[in-house]
Design an enzyme around this catalytic site. Structure first.
Site, PDB file in Angstrom:
ATOM      1  N   LYS A 103      84.311  48.740  74.347  1.00 40.84           N
ATOM      2  CA  LYS A 103      83.948  49.999  73.519  1.00 40.84           C
ATOM      3  C   LYS A 103      85.037  50.240  72.634  1.00 40.84           C
ATOM      4  CE  LYS A 103      80.066  52.380  72.964  1.00 40.84           C
ATOM      5  NZ  LYS A 103      78.966  51.655  73.176  1.00 40.84           N
ATOM      6  N   THR A 187      66.653  49.370  71.790  1.00 41.50           N
ATOM      7  CA  THR A 187      66.940  50.420  72.776  1.00 41.50           C
ATOM      8  C   THR A 187      65.658  51.206  73.250  1.00 41.50           C
ATOM      9  OG1 THR A 187      69.306  50.790  71.971  1.00 41.50           O
ATOM     10  CG2 THR A 187      68.529  52.490  73.120  1.00 41.50           C
ATOM     11  N   ASN A 218      66.794  56.905  65.674  1.00 44.44           N
ATOM     12  CA  ASN A 218      66.274  55.640  65.769  1.00 44.44           C
ATOM     13  C   ASN A 218      65.386  55.411  67.144  1.00 44.44           C
ATOM     14  OD1 ASN A 218      65.465  52.993  64.960  1.00 44.44           O
ATOM     15  ND2 ASN A 218      66.926  52.286  66.519  1.00 44.44           N
TER      16      ASN A 218
END
Length: 422
Positions: A103, A187, A218
């Site tokens: 990350k 996702t 989204n």
């Protein structure tokens, strides 16, 4: 609010204890294998040079190169980045994706930056991190306030450093330079697949079910559409500016069009206005927190009325709140399972780039569904073995066992207990 890194380590410790693992496993997984902090000088539009701080956490690469997004946000912290990289390791292990967790983040306010400044920041980030990144080392992707365009700048800058096209160094790119079809919806599509499987396991008829969605970016907006297609009546949605409630059900196309026009779901004709806090405690069957972390807390967990909570956001439920929900019989689908569709399709994009091949959207969606269904079943079966209703613990044990097995066969640790299995 709880420190996300401390939360991640606490859940990791629970899983290691449940599996009876060598204490060395926890000691290895409780911190990233590598954490990098860099200074990124950027020439701003007014001529001054601003120096931004960037981070990259490469948590564990026992299963493969590390993988994870880059977020541009004023509140990015080292502990946040470390926690997110650990969760990425677990997501990849749970989905049997051959990546470890990574990350990245940059402390900045992208809303106050021009496109030229953002390009300079994006290129500066990869310049500073180039030595520790690559398609077989660490592969970034979009995250909070980063986009396909940011990934395109990063891919181009890395290609210039390499003196050859190196598009596989990032995922979430525009299609024209190797992005994958199906990535935008991944996702939400993965999350709705998990919700569907959980509903079937619980005997919940989705054609008679109601849902509320916190967060209408989204992921939230696509989840609304996909749930609607399954027959679920979505009665409430919200974004950062407010929420709306209509017991008759909200049409996803109409709500999306209203947000496109006005910038928010708030004020949608025919619906009653509500706030984000009220949405969480509405009477409904399915609650999908798809916005920010720490939304379900000890202060409101006892008022959650949903039967099923699907964590599309990272860390939307605090540990104390999670315990309250489990004790009350609420089924919590943990974030490392529910929102893993994004990294799964990022893996598909990386595979396509490595093979110089393109899959159809139908093939991407089919492969995603297969992996999400298998992952849910592994978690559900683990919960039965552990005799627990805590699906977060079950998911962690499945993921930690897989990473542990990889570390053991690679010789990082010696296996002293045969009770774990992947």
């Amino acid at each position: 609010m709880p420190n996300p890194y401390e939360v991640a380590k606490r859940e990791l410790a629970r899983a290691c204890e449940a599996l009876g693992l060598d204490p060395a496993v926890y000691r290895i997984l409780a911190r990233p294998l590598r954490f990098v902090e860099v200074a990124i000088p950027v020439r701003m539009d007014d001529g001054r040079t601003e120096v931004f701080v960037g981070y990259r956490s490469q948590h564990n690469d026992a299963l493969g190169p590390t993988k994870g997004g880059i977020r541009f946000h004023p509140q990015v912290t080292p502990d946040e980045v470390k926690a997110l990289s650990m969760w990425m390791t677990l997501k990849c292990a749970l989905l049997q994706v051959p990546f470890g967790g990574g990350k990245g983040g940059v402390v900045c306010d992208p809303k106050r930056m021009s496109a030229r400044e953002l390009e300079g920041l994006s290129r500066g980030y990869i310049q500073a991190m180039a030595q520790v990144m690559g398609e077989e080392k660490d592969i970034p992707a979009p995250d909070v306030y980063t986009t396909a365009q940011v990934m395109a700048w990063i891919a181009d800058e890395f290609s210039q450093i390499r003196q050859q096209n190196a598009f596989a160094v990032v995922t979430g790119k525009p299609l024209v330079i190797g992005g994958s079809l199906g990535r935008r919806e991944a996702t939400a599509r993965g999350a709705v697949t998990v919700v569907r499987e959980a509903a079937a396991a619980l005997g919940l008829d989705l054609r008679r079910a109601t849902a509320a969605i916190q967060g209408y970016g989204n992921a939230g907006s696509v989840a609304h559409r996909l749930l609607h297609q399954l027959g679920v009546r979505v009665i409430a949605v919200s974004d950062s500016r407010g929420g709306i409630l209509d017991e008759r059900g909200l049409d996803p196309a109409a709500v999306a069009a209203h947000k496109e026009t006005t910038g928010s779901v708030a004020g949608f004709p025919g619906a009653r206005g509500i706030d984000n806090a009220e949405l969480l405690t509405l009477p409904c069957d399915i609650l999908l927190p798809a916005a920010l972390e720490n939304q379900i807390t000890a202060a409101n967990a006892h008022r959650i009325q949903a039967r099923l909570v699907g964590e599309i956001a990272n860390g939307p439920t605090t540990p104390d709140a999670h315990q309250t929900l489990v004790e009350r019989g609420v089924v919590v689908l943990p974030d490392i399972l529910t929102n893993a569709g994004g990294v799964t399709v990022s893996y598909f994009e990386w595979v396509q780039n490595q093979c110089h091949w393109t899959w159809s959207e139908e093939e991407v969606n089919r492969r995603l569904e297969e992996r999400m269904v298998r992952a849910f079943r592994r978690v559900w079966e683990a919960a039965q073995r552990l005799r627990t209703r805590d699906l977060r613990l079950a998911a962690y044990t499945v993921a930690v066992a897989r990473v542990t097995e990889a570390m053991q066969v690679r010789g990082w640790i010696h296996r002293t207990d045969s009770s774990f299995r992947s």
